[in-house]
Design a protein around this motif. Structure first.
Motif: not given
Ligand SMILES: [Zn+2]
Length: 83
Positions: A3-8, A46-48
């Motif tokens: 769902e959150d490719f960047y963070c996950d 940082k997750h935004i």
């Molecule tokens: Zn994120």
């Protein structure tokens, strides 16, 4: 797809990416599924969730992100000018 490719995937290191430039709070890397001959993504570490979610305390992070984008754009422009 996460769902959150960047963070996950990217920031967690699960998906290896080809780094272009990295600072303390920002990572720029070659898109994993590029649409263009040169396709680079710059993300904050940082997750935004969205621009709307940005807080005043994120202003320095935004400046750092823009600084990285500017450096990467300069590098790409010079590389393409050279060839
Ligand atoms: Zn994120």
């Amino acid at each position: 797809m996460a769902e959150d490719f960047y963070c996950d995937e990217v920031l967690s290191g699960k998906t290896q990416v080809n780094r272009v430039l990295e600072t303390e709070n920002v990572l720029a890397y070659y898109h994993t599924r590029p649409f263009y001959p040169v396709h680079i993504v710059a993300i904050p570490k940082k997750h935004i969730s969205s621009l709307i979610a940005l807080e005043e305390s994120d202003n320095e992070l935004l400046l750092e992100l823009l600084g990285v984008i500017k450096k990467v754009a300069t590098m790409v422009t010079e590389e393409n000018r050279a060839c």
